[in-house]
Design an enzyme around this catalytic site. Structure first.
Site, mmCIF file in Angstrom:
data_model
loop_
_atom_site.group_PDB
_atom_site.id
_atom_site.type_symbol
_atom_site.label_atom_id
_atom_site.label_comp_id
_atom_site.label_asym_id
_atom_site.label_seq_id
_atom_site.Cartn_x
_atom_site.Cartn_y
_atom_site.Cartn_z
ATOM 1 N N LYS A 18 21.679 8.122 0.621
ATOM 2 C CA LYS A 18 20.453 8.868 0.337
ATOM 3 C C LYS A 18 20.784 10.222 -0.307
ATOM 4 O O LYS A 18 20.225 10.582 -1.344
ATOM 5 C CB LYS A 18 19.690 9.062 1.641
ATOM 6 C CG LYS A 18 18.428 9.883 1.532
ATOM 7 C CD LYS A 18 17.796 10.059 2.917
ATOM 8 C CE LYS A 18 16.594 10.986 2.869
ATOM 9 N NZ LYS A 18 15.475 10.418 2.088
ATOM 10 N N LYS A 106 6.477 -5.450 -1.156
ATOM 11 C CA LYS A 106 7.210 -5.726 0.079
ATOM 12 C C LYS A 106 8.115 -6.951 -0.018
ATOM 13 O O LYS A 106 7.752 -7.966 -0.579
ATOM 14 C CB LYS A 106 6.239 -5.905 1.233
ATOM 15 C CG LYS A 106 6.002 -4.590 1.982
ATOM 16 C CD LYS A 106 4.883 -4.741 2.981
ATOM 17 C CE LYS A 106 5.212 -5.800 3.976
ATOM 18 N NZ LYS A 106 6.241 -5.399 4.959
ATOM 19 N N ILE A 420 -9.056 9.941 4.820
ATOM 20 C CA ILE A 420 -8.420 8.930 5.668
ATOM 21 C C ILE A 420 -7.701 9.547 6.861
ATOM 22 O O ILE A 420 -7.341 8.859 7.807
ATOM 23 C CB ILE A 420 -7.464 8.062 4.824
ATOM 24 C CG1 ILE A 420 -8.221 7.457 3.639
ATOM 25 C CG2 ILE A 420 -6.835 6.949 5.632
ATOM 26 C CD1 ILE A 420 -9.461 6.655 4.003
ATOM 27 N N HIS A 683 -1.736 7.683 -4.471
ATOM 28 C CA HIS A 683 -0.297 7.595 -4.720
ATOM 29 C C HIS A 683 0.091 8.228 -6.042
ATOM 30 O O HIS A 683 1.261 8.403 -6.330
ATOM 31 C CB HIS A 683 0.154 6.139 -4.655
ATOM 32 C CG HIS A 683 -0.160 5.538 -3.310
ATOM 33 N ND1 HIS A 683 -1.304 4.821 -3.091
ATOM 34 C CD2 HIS A 683 0.467 5.619 -2.122
ATOM 35 C CE1 HIS A 683 -1.346 4.459 -1.821
ATOM 36 N NE2 HIS A 683 -0.282 4.935 -1.213
HETATM 37 N N1 GLN Z 1 -4.498 8.266 9.042
HETATM 38 C C1 GLN Z 1 -3.302 8.102 8.307
HETATM 39 C C2 GLN Z 1 -3.163 9.181 7.255
HETATM 40 O O1 GLN Z 1 -4.140 9.611 6.727
HETATM 41 C C3 GLN Z 1 -3.260 6.746 7.646
HETATM 42 C C4 GLN Z 1 -1.946 6.504 6.956
HETATM 43 C C5 GLN Z 1 -1.807 5.130 6.347
HETATM 44 O O2 GLN Z 1 -2.727 4.424 6.153
HETATM 45 N N2 GLN Z 1 -0.632 4.715 6.037
HETATM 46 O O3 GLN Z 1 -2.072 9.586 6.908
HETATM 47 ZN ZN ZN Z 2 -3.438 4.082 4.076
#
Ligand code: GLN
Ligand code: ZN
Length: 745
Positions: A18, A106, A420, A683
Site C-alpha cells: 500500500k 466485486k 444517507i 462517487h
Molecule cells: N450511513 C452510511 C453513510 O452515509 C451508509 C454508507 C454506505 O451505504 N456504504 O456513510
Molecule cells: Zn451507500
C-alpha cells in the site's frame, strides 16, 4: 504428500504494498523505486511460501489487480488508453484509476473488487513481459517451485464485457477465437522460460450455467501446456466433464463446495491427474480440526491416486498473520488462523499424514481445541433467540396504516429531501480520532469536539433546507467496526488489513461468540443532534446482514443464528432511540445483496433469513419510520426480497443500473414503499446541476407515484469534500422544491 499454496496476501507484513503504490502515485518515489520495493515484498512472500509449501505461484504480486495484469498481458487495451506500450506503469495505472479507468466490480462473493476487461474490435497483441519477469524473479530468489499463475481463459471471458454488457455465450464463443492465440503466446513464453507447470485460476467454473462445450473447446486448444486448474468458492456443477479436461491437476473447494464431495464419491477422480484438495478453509479465520481433515484425506485417497493439500480458496482475503494481535483474549487468539497460519496447518497436516510424531501431536491438539464449550456463550442471548416467535419478525401494523401515523407526526412535504448519513470526514477529524485512540486526547475533549461537529452539521442542513436531517456520523470511522467495537462477541484486530481494491484496505471484525449489546451505542449523539432542531433527525444504524457479511463468521453459529443475534442487539438500539424521542431510524444494509450465495438455487434460503434478520432488527413502533439504504449492488431480480424487508422508506444507489431498475419496478407492481433513487452519484467529485437532478426526479416520477418518492444523494458523503457537497446539496434542494410545484397533492 505435497502442499500447494496460493493467494498469500500481497499487502506485506507492514503494508509495504500500500505504502509503495501510494507513494508512487503521489510522485514521492520513481517507477524504479516502486518496482524495486515490490520485489522486496515478493521476496518476503516467496520466503513464506518456501517455508511451508512445495508448489506455489509466481506472478501474484500484481501492481494493482490480477484481472488487469491479464488484460494488459493479452493486449486488450481499449482505444482510449492507447498508445499504451510506451508509457509502462503509468498507462497501467491509467487503466486502473485514471479519469476514464476500467469499471470496477466485486470479485465473486468476496469484498475484493477487480477491473472489468472491455472488449473492442481491435486484434489483441499479447505481451508476456510481466508474467515472465515475475517467474524469473522467483527463480532468482531461489523459489524453484514457484510456477506461473494466471486467471484462466474461461473466467476471463465470463467476467469481461463488451459495449458495457456481460458476454452472451455466443459472444464468448466468438471472442474465444481472439483470446486463444494471445493466451497461447503467454503460456508459450512461460514454458520457454522453463516453467514446469502453469497454474490457471478458473473460479467462474463454479457459477451457474457454465457453457460446458465452450470450456471443453478452450482447454482442448490449450492441451499442449501442463496446466493445473484452480476452482474455488463453491462446487463445480459439471464435475464429470471437468475431470475430463486435458489438464494435469484440478483444485476443488472441499469446504464451501459440499457438492464436490458427492461428485467425487459418485464419479471418482481420474488416475492421470492430481487432485488438489482444498480442505483447509481459505475464507474463514478459524484453525481447522486437523483430525477431521486427515480423515478426509484418507477418504479422498480411495478415489484419487495423487493428492496435494491446499486451502479451499486463495488466501488473498485473509489478514496475513495473527502474530501481532496479542491483545485478543488468549482463548480466541489460540483458535485463530490467518493466511500464514493456514500455511502452517497445511504443512502440519501433510507431515502428520507422513507419520511425523510431532505433527501428529499438533493434529491431536487441534482437535482438542474444538472440543468442549464454544467461546463467548451468553445464555440470556440464547434464551432470547429460543423464545422468538413469528410475531417478532412482523411489525404490528401494516405499512398502509403505519404510513398515515408517520405522516401525521412528521408532516413532510411531497418529495422530501434527505441525505444517507455521513458528511465529509475531513483531515482534522481523522487526526483527532487517531490522537484519541492513542490516548493523546482525553475522552471528554473528543466527545466535545464531536458534539461541535454535530451542532455545525445540524445548522448546515437547516440552512440548506433539507427535510430529514442526520447527525453526520463523525464519531464513526467505519460503519461496521463502530458497532463491532461496542458489541460483545467481537474481536477487533489492529493489523488485520485486507485489500478491497488497488491499495485500499479494510479490517473485518471477527465474531467469535454470541453477539449482544451491553449498552446503548448511538443514542447519545443522535439525541443530542435531535435536541438542536425541530426537524426530524434520523437515527443511524448498520443492519444485521451487513454487520455479519462484513465480518468473519463465528465458528459455533450458523450465519442465520448469528444474523438474528446481531438483529436483536440492533433492535435493542432501535427501542432506546425511540425512547429518546427519535422518530425516524435508518438501518443501512449495503451488503444485503452481496451476501447472496453464488448459485441462484441457494438464494431463497439466504434471502429468507436475511429478510427476517432485518425485520427482527427493525421491529419498531408503527409510528417510527424505518428507513434502509443499499448500494454497491445490482438490484435487479431481488426487488421482491427488498420489498419483503418491510421498511417504510429505502434509498438505493441506482446510478449504474437506472434503466434496468425502472424495468424491474414495472415487473413488480406490488411495490408500495417510499423510495429515494439516488439523484446524483456521490462517487464522482463533479457537482450535479439543478437540471441534471431535475431530470432524474422526472424519470423516477414516470415510473413511481409521487407519493412514494424521496430526493437524496445515492450514498453517504463521507469521502467527499465540503466544497463539492455544499453546491450539490443546494442544487438538490432547488430541484426538489421546483418539482414539488408539479406534484398533485
Ligand atoms: N450511513 C452510511 C453513510 O452515509 C451508509 C454508507 C454506505 O451505504 N456504504 O456513510
Ligand atoms: Zn451507500
Amino acid at each position: 504428500m505435497k502442499v500447494f499454496a496460493y493467494g498469500l496476501p500481497r499487502l506485506g507484513e507492514k503494508r509495504q504494498y500500500k505504502t509503495l503504490l501510494e507513494r508512487f502515485w503521489s510522485g514521492k518515489i520513481s517507477e524504479h523505486d516502486l518496482v524495486k520495493g515490490l520485489e522486496e515484498v515478493e521476496k518476503e512472500r516467496l520466503s513464506t511460501y518456501m517455508a511451508y509449501a512445495d508448489v506455489f505461484p509466481s506472478g501474484e504480486l500484481s501492481r494493482y489487480d490480477p484481472m488487469l495484469d491479464l488484460t494488459v498481458g493479452l493486449g486488450l487495451i481499449p482505444a482510449r488508453f492507447r498508445p499504451y506500450q510506451d508509457q509502462g506503469l503509468r498507462s497501467y495505472f491509467d487503466m486502473a484509476r485514471g479519469a476514464s479507468a476500467l469499471e470496477m466490480t466485486k470479485w465473486f462473493n468476496t469484498n475484493y473488487h477487480y477491473l472489468v476487461p472491455e472488449w473492442e474490435d481491435e486484434p489483441l497483441s499479447a505481451n508476456p513481459a510481466f508474467f515472465v519477469e515475475q517467474y524469473k524473479l522467483a527463480q532468482a530468489l531461489g523459489a524453484q517451485n514457484a510456477w506461473p499463475s494466471l486467471i484462466g481463459p474461461y473466467t476471463f471471458l465470463a467476467l469481461s464485457k463488451k459495449d458495457g454488457l456481460p458476454l452472451s455465450p455466443d459472444a464468448m464463443e466468438a471472442l474465444a477465437e481472439k483470446l486463444l492465440p494471445a493466451y497461447k503466446v503467454l503460456l508459450a513464453a512461460l514454458r520457454q522460460a522453463g516453467a514446469p507447470g502453469l497454474i490457471l485460476h478458473e473460479p467462474a467454473f463454479v457459477l451457474d450455467e457454465v457453457p460446458v462445450p465452450l470450456v471443453g473447446y478452450l482447454y482442448q486448444e490449450l492441451k499442449a501446456f501442463p496446466l493445473y486448474l484452480l476452482t474455488y468458492y463453491e462446487a463445480v456443477d459439471f464435475y464429470p466433464r471437468l475431470v475430463e479436461l486435458p489438464v494435469k491437476g484440478i483444485a476443488l473447494d472441499l469446504v464451501a463446495g459440499k457438492a464436490n464431495w458427492q461428485a467425487i464419491r459418485q464419479y471418482g477422480f481420474p488416475d492421470d491427474k492430481v487432485l488438489i484438495a482444498g480442505l483447509i478453509d481459505g475464507r474463514q479465520v478459524w484453525r481447522a480440526n486437523l483430525r477431521e481433515k486427515a480423515a478426509q484425506v484418507e477418504e479422498l485417497s480411495r478415489y484419487a491416486r495423487e493428492i496435494w493439500l491446499t486451502t479451499s480458496a486463495p488466501l488473498s482475503f485473509l489478514p496475513l498473520t495473527k502474530a501481532p494481535e496479542t491483545h485478543i483474549p488468549k482463548p480466541v487468539w489460540e483458535r485463530l488462523s490467518f493466511a500464514k497460519e493456514k500455511l502452517m496447518e497445511l504443512r502440519t497436516l501433510a507431515q502428520a499424514l507422513e507419520g511425523n510424531p510431532q505433527a501428529q501431536a499438533e493434529v491431536a491438539a487441534s482437535e482438542a481445541l474444538w472440543q468442549g464449550e464454544p467461546l463467548g456463550i451468553h445464555p440470556p442471548t440464547r434464551a432470547r433467540l429460543q423464545a422468538l416467535t413469528e410475531a417478532d419478525f412482523q411489525r404490528e401494523v401494516p405499512y398502509a396504516e403505519r404510513i398515515k401515523l408517520q405522516q401525521q407526526k412528521l408532516n413532510l412535504p411531497p418529495l422530501p429531501t434527505t441525505t444517507i448519513g455521513s458528511f465529509p470526514q475531513t483531515e482534522d477529524l481523522r487526526t483527532l480520532r487517531k490522537a484519541y485512540r492513542e490516548g493523546r486526547v482525553p475522552e471528554a475533549e473528543y466527545q466535545a469536539r464531536i458534539r461541535e461537529k454535530i451542532a455545525e452539521v445540524i445548522r448546515y442542513q437547516e440552512e440548506l433546507g433539507l427535510d430529514v436531517l442526520v447527525h453526520g456520523e463523525f464519531e464513526r470511522s467505519d460503519m461496521v467496526e463502530f458497532f463491532a467495537e461496542r458489541l460483545e462477541g467481537f474481536a477487533i484486530t489492529t493489523q488485520g488489513w485486507v485489500l478491497s481494491y488497488g491499495s485500499r484496505v479494510y479490517r473485518a471484525p471477527i465474531i467469535y461468540g454470541d453477539v449482544w449489546r451491553p449498552a446503548p451505542m448511538t443514542v447519545e449523539e443522535i439525541a443530542y443532534a435531535q435536541s438542536l432542531t425541530k426537524k426530524p433527525v434520523k437515527g443511524m444504524l448498520t443492519g444485521p446482514v451487513t454487520i455479519l457479511n462484513w465480518s468473519y463468521a463465528p465458528p459455533h453459529l450458523s450465519r442465520e443464528e448469528a444474523a438474528y443475534q446481531i438483529a436483536l442487539a440492533i433492535q435493542d438500539e432501535v427501542k432506546d432511540l425511540e425512547a429518546a424521542g427519535i422518530q425516524v431510524i435508518q438501518i443501512d444494509e449495503p451488503a444485503f445483496r452481496e451476501g447472496a450465495p453464488l448459485k441462484k438455487k441457494d438464494w431463497p434460503a439466504y434471502f429468507r433469513w436475511a429478510v427476517r434478520a432485518f425485520r427482527l432488527a427493525s421491529r419498531a413502533k408503527p409510528e417510527t419510520q424505518i428507513h434502509s439504504h443499499m448500494c454497491y449492488s445490482e438490484f435487479e431480480s431481488i426487488l421482491r426480497y427488498i420489498w419483503e424487508m418491510d421498511f417504510d422508506v429505502v434509498s438505493i444507489e441506482a446510478s449504474r443500473s437506472k434503466g434496468t431498475l425502472v424495468e424491474e419496478f414495472r415487473r413488480f407492481p406490488q411495490w408500495d414503499r417510499q423510495i429515494g433513487l439516488g439523484v446524483y452519484d456521490i462517487h464522482s467529485p463533479a457537482v450535479p446541476s439543478v437540471e441534471h437532478i431535475a431530470q432524474v426526479i422526472e424519470a423516477a416520477r414516470r415510473v413511481l407515484p409521487d407519493a412514494l418518492l424521496w430526493v437524496n444523494p445515492d450514498c453517504g458523503l463521507k469521502t467527499r469534500r465540503w466544497e463539492e457537497v455544499t453546491p450539490a446539496l443546494r442544487h438538490m434542494v432547488q430541484a426538489a422544491t421546483a418539482a414539488r410545484m408539479r406534484v398533485s397533492p
